[in-house]
Design a protein around this motif. Sequence first.
Motif, PDB file in Angstrom:
ATOM      1  N   ILE A   3       0.856  -1.182   0.000  1.00 29.35           N
ATOM      2  CA  ILE A   3       0.000   0.000   0.000  1.00 29.35           C
ATOM      3  C   ILE A   3       0.891   1.231   0.000  1.00 29.35           C
ATOM      4  O   ILE A   3       1.624   1.476   0.944  1.00 29.35           O
ATOM      5  N   GLY A   4       0.839   1.975  -1.096  1.00 35.38           N
ATOM      6  CA  GLY A   4       1.627   3.204  -1.159  1.00 35.38           C
ATOM      7  C   GLY A   4       0.994   4.246  -0.259  1.00 35.38           C
ATOM      8  O   GLY A   4      -0.181   4.159   0.081  1.00 35.38           O
ATOM      9  N   ASN A   5       1.778   5.237   0.118  1.00 39.66           N
ATOM     10  CA  ASN A   5       1.204   6.181   1.071  1.00 39.66           C
ATOM     11  C   ASN A   5       0.262   7.181   0.422  1.00 39.66           C
ATOM     12  O   ASN A   5      -0.243   8.072   1.067  1.00 39.66           O
ATOM     13  N   ARG A   8      -2.860   7.036   2.367  1.00 42.23           N
ATOM     14  CA  ARG A   8      -2.839   7.331   3.792  1.00 42.23           C
ATOM     15  C   ARG A   8      -3.506   8.657   4.137  1.00 42.23           C
ATOM     16  O   ARG A   8      -3.813   8.918   5.284  1.00 42.23           O
ATOM     17  N   LEU A  78      14.752  13.973   1.851  1.00 42.60           N
ATOM     18  CA  LEU A  78      15.454  13.662   3.106  1.00 42.60           C
ATOM     19  C   LEU A  78      14.478  13.071   4.126  1.00 42.60           C
ATOM     20  O   LEU A  78      14.805  12.109   4.830  1.00 42.60           O
ATOM     21  N   ARG A  79      13.259  13.614   4.175  1.00 44.24           N
ATOM     22  CA  ARG A  79      12.239  13.082   5.078  1.00 44.24           C
ATOM     23  C   ARG A  79      11.929  11.617   4.743  1.00 44.24           C
ATOM     24  O   ARG A  79      11.859  10.758   5.634  1.00 44.24           O
ATOM     25  N   VAL A  80      11.792  11.340   3.441  1.00 46.74           N
ATOM     26  CA  VAL A  80      11.508   9.972   2.998  1.00 46.74           C
ATOM     27  C   VAL A  80      12.635   9.037   3.443  1.00 46.74           C
ATOM     28  O   VAL A  80      12.388   7.948   3.994  1.00 46.74           O
ATOM     29  N   ILE A  81      13.887   9.464   3.235  1.00 45.58           N
ATOM     30  CA  ILE A  81      15.033   8.618   3.598  1.00 45.58           C
ATOM     31  C   ILE A  81      15.062   8.384   5.114  1.00 45.58           C
ATOM     32  O   ILE A  81      15.286   7.260   5.574  1.00 45.58           O
ATOM     33  N   ILE A  83      12.557   8.348   7.227  1.00 43.43           N
ATOM     34  CA  ILE A  83      11.498   7.413   7.626  1.00 43.43           C
ATOM     35  C   ILE A  83      11.834   5.989   7.165  1.00 43.43           C
ATOM     36  O   ILE A  83      11.601   5.018   7.891  1.00 43.43           O
ATOM     37  N   ASP A  84      12.418   5.879   5.961  1.00 41.31           N
ATOM     38  CA  ASP A  84      12.731   4.539   5.437  1.00 41.31           C
ATOM     39  C   ASP A  84      13.812   3.823   6.240  1.00 41.31           C
ATOM     40  O   ASP A  84      13.833   2.602   6.302  1.00 41.31           O
ATOM     41  N   PHE A  85      14.731   4.574   6.829  1.00 41.31           N
ATOM     42  CA  PHE A  85      15.876   3.914   7.477  1.00 41.31           C
ATOM     43  C   PHE A  85      15.878   4.037   8.998  1.00 41.31           C
ATOM     44  O   PHE A  85      16.706   3.425   9.655  1.00 41.31           O
ATOM     45  N   TRP A  86      14.973   4.835   9.567  1.00 41.68           N
ATOM     46  CA  TRP A  86      14.991   5.017  11.024  1.00 41.68           C
ATOM     47  C   TRP A  86      13.614   4.701  11.584  1.00 41.68           C
ATOM     48  O   TRP A  86      12.647   5.423  11.341  1.00 41.68           O
ATOM     49  N   ASP A  87      13.530   3.593  12.321  1.00 39.03           N
ATOM     50  CA  ASP A  87      12.245   3.129  12.844  1.00 39.03           C
ATOM     51  C   ASP A  87      11.577   4.168  13.741  1.00 39.03           C
ATOM     52  O   ASP A  87      10.358   4.291  13.751  1.00 39.03           O
ATOM     53  N   VAL A  90       8.935   6.696  12.328  1.00 44.66           N
ATOM     54  CA  VAL A  90       7.602   6.304  11.866  1.00 44.66           C
ATOM     55  C   VAL A  90       6.517   6.919  12.752  1.00 44.66           C
ATOM     56  O   VAL A  90       5.455   7.315  12.271  1.00 44.66           O
ATOM     57  N   GLN A  93       5.776  11.146  12.102  1.00 50.90           N
ATOM     58  CA  GLN A  93       5.453  11.569  10.736  1.00 50.90           C
ATOM     59  C   GLN A  93       5.067  13.039  10.683  1.00 50.90           C
ATOM     60  O   GLN A  93       5.531  13.777   9.829  1.00 50.90           O
TER      61      GLN A  93
END
Lengths: 121, 138
Positions: A3-5, A8, A78-81, A83-87, A90, A93
Amino acid sequence: MTIGNIYRGREGMVSWALHRITGLGVLLFLLIHIADIYIVRYGAEAFDDLLIIYKGLPFRILEIGLVASVYFHAINGLRVIIIDFWDGAVDRQRELFWAVVVLFTVMFVPTAILMLIAAFD
Amino acid sequence: MATRLSRGGGRARPAGSGGFELFSWYFFRISGLALVFLAVFHVIIMHVINTVDEIDHAFVVDRWSSPFWQIYDFLLLTLALLHGVNGARVSIDDYFRSSSWRLAAYSALSLITLVFLVMGALAIVTFDPSQFEAVAGR
């Protein structure tokens, strides 16, 4: 099934849509820009004649939109990166979304003022 | 194997330990991080500090006489074009539902990528400042 965001809603959907629109817009300009810079090899007269297109007021307004697109795409990327790499991100947001808005505003407002002064000078 | 849902960042990391989609996912993020610096500084130098009023052929000759800016611009060109085209590829997946239209769009995008990558690389790599220095005279 992923499910893409886009589904959301709220901040995620706004960021996602702006990220795609600015990305495709910058890509379109990049293609135009590669074509113009290729003309450099044909000498000063050919290249400088071509650049007249960019010096008119309509393009200079579009140019401000281009810079806004690059700034937003970079900061939101940068925000996307993060969220993708730092739990831990999440659950943060909303704060990250507003951090993008603030950082974009801080960078873009002085930029736009300088570009408008130069354009109307 | 359960696929990961998007966390609200980018699209979900493709499942598995290899393959083109996973490579593409990482390429997006690594090239993106480099482009944050390369593209933002390029934009500030060429559109804010200098403007289209100052930029002309002599300006480009002057700039590309330096290997630093040639390498900088070559990295910017290749990373930005591949990053952007990868984004266009993902967009095609989202908007073109019929397989024949999708194939047509992929083909057009591949051709555009090849032509513009070669054009851009030629513009920078085969640029010879000595050809113009006498004319530029700055």
